[in-house]
Design an enzyme around this catalytic site. Structure first.
Site, mmCIF file in Angstrom:
data_model
loop_
_atom_site.group_PDB
_atom_site.id
_atom_site.type_symbol
_atom_site.label_atom_id
_atom_site.label_comp_id
_atom_site.label_asym_id
_atom_site.label_seq_id
_atom_site.Cartn_x
_atom_site.Cartn_y
_atom_site.Cartn_z
ATOM 1 N N TYR A 174 0.807 -1.221 0.000
ATOM 2 C CA TYR A 174 0.000 0.000 0.000
ATOM 3 C C TYR A 174 0.837 1.267 0.000
ATOM 4 C CZ TYR A 174 1.151 -0.435 4.991
ATOM 5 O OH TYR A 174 1.816 -0.567 6.175
ATOM 6 N N GLY A 175 2.160 1.135 -0.235
ATOM 7 C CA GLY A 175 3.011 2.316 -0.194
ATOM 8 C C GLY A 175 4.119 2.292 -1.220
ATOM 9 N N LEU A 177 6.050 0.108 -2.283
ATOM 10 C CA LEU A 177 6.206 -1.088 -3.114
ATOM 11 C C LEU A 177 5.215 -1.125 -4.279
ATOM 12 C CD1 LEU A 177 6.751 -3.684 -0.251
ATOM 13 C CD2 LEU A 177 8.408 -3.145 -2.043
ATOM 14 N N GLU A 238 11.223 -3.424 5.494
ATOM 15 C CA GLU A 238 10.207 -3.011 6.468
ATOM 16 C C GLU A 238 10.697 -3.085 7.909
ATOM 17 O OE1 GLU A 238 7.866 -1.672 5.112
ATOM 18 O OE2 GLU A 238 7.205 -2.689 3.293
#
Length: 290
Positions: A174-175, A177, A238
């Site tokens: 959701y970011g 990537l 992450e």
């Protein structure tokens, strides 16, 4: 030593096995716990009930299974029953390969042919015909005294190593990537599934990347079908499990995906992206949390 173990900590485990005093080092290792033994029950005749350990290398095999259980992410990402049966089948394949070619008569030619066919693949599932006609003890997974620790254990390690490229999981991103974002190159060879969303989530702007935590909104992103070999790189990106944590979360499509979720302790003072989409981070919809 086999140099194909490229994914930590499997390389470390392989190095440990190669040490000369390995058997002495793990001499006090307890045998398999109940859960590990129980997963093999339907693979063997009732009178066996577990993977038989008949040699001094039983502790070494137990040690290896414990390491794979506690020091890798396999049991987090794969069904534990599947994982252990897959490794047990690797042991059986090794045992079968060690059987004498002259066939002492203990195993019929028909059974030998059936087992040869069953053990060619990596799938842990055995055919109904073999379940109805259990194998003799000679090929039912018994670890014999003549088995070498390096041969047996490296076989199991090699099987575990193959899981990195043969097993896939669905990932929700959701970011950074997502397509067109700075870290998408990590997924450039992954299969794109499509867009999806997660309910009961709130998205925050941490500057170069977002973070979502449980909340009352909807989170929007993309889904990919990725091999396990990508997970170590994603974990490093992450900073799992310290900054983000890997979690299985149901998406609005009804599918359960792997997602990197943040911690509420990291978002004080960060603006919330009300729309739930990272692509809206520069819009006026972003606002600081109350």
């Amino acid at each position: 030593m086999n140099q194909s173990f490229n994914y930590l900590p499997l390389a470390d485990i392989a190095d440990r096995i190669a040490e000369e005093d390995f058997l002495t080092q793990i001499a006090g290792t307890p045998l398999w716990d109940e859960a590990q033994v129980r997963v093999t029950w339907d693979w063997q005749p009732p009178f066996l009930g577990q993977l038989a350990i008949a040699s001094r290398h039983g502790c070494a095999l137990s040690w290896l299974f414990q390491q794979l259980k506690t020091q890798t992410f396999f049991t987090e990402l794969l069904d534990p029953n599947y994982f252990y049966r897959y490794l047990v089948k690797a042991v059986w394949r090794y045992q079968f390969d060690c059987l004498p070619d002259d066939n002492s008569g203990e195993i019929s030619d028909r059974d030998r042919l059936q087992w040869e066919q069953e053990l060619k693949g990596d799938s842990p599932t055995l055919s109904d015909s073999l379940r109805a006609n259990p194998p003799s003890r000679a090929i039912a997974g018994t670890v014999h005294e003549e088995d070498t620790p390096t041969g047996l254990l490296q076989t199991v390690l090699a099987a575990a190593d193959r899981l990195f490229v043969t097993e896939f999981v669905d990932l929700f991103v959701y970011g950074s990537l997502m397509r067109g974002e700075i870290n998408h190159y990590l997924l450039q060879n992954a299969e794109y599934i499509g867009e999806d969303a997660i309910a009961d989530a709130e998205l925050f702007n941490l500057g170069p990347y977002p973070m979502f935590i449980p909340g009352t909104g909807t989170l929007y992103g993309e889904c990919y079908h990725i091999p396990l070999q990508l997970i170590p790189n994603l974990d490093r990106l992450e900073d799992h499990p310290h900054f983000y944590q890997r979690r299985w979360i149901p998406c609005l499509s009804g599918q359960i995906r792997l997602v990197y979720q943040g911690f509420a302790s990291h978002i004080p003072g960060c603006p919330q992206i009300i729309s739930g989409s990272w692509r809206d981070r520069h819009s006026i919809e972003s606002s600081p949390p109350d």
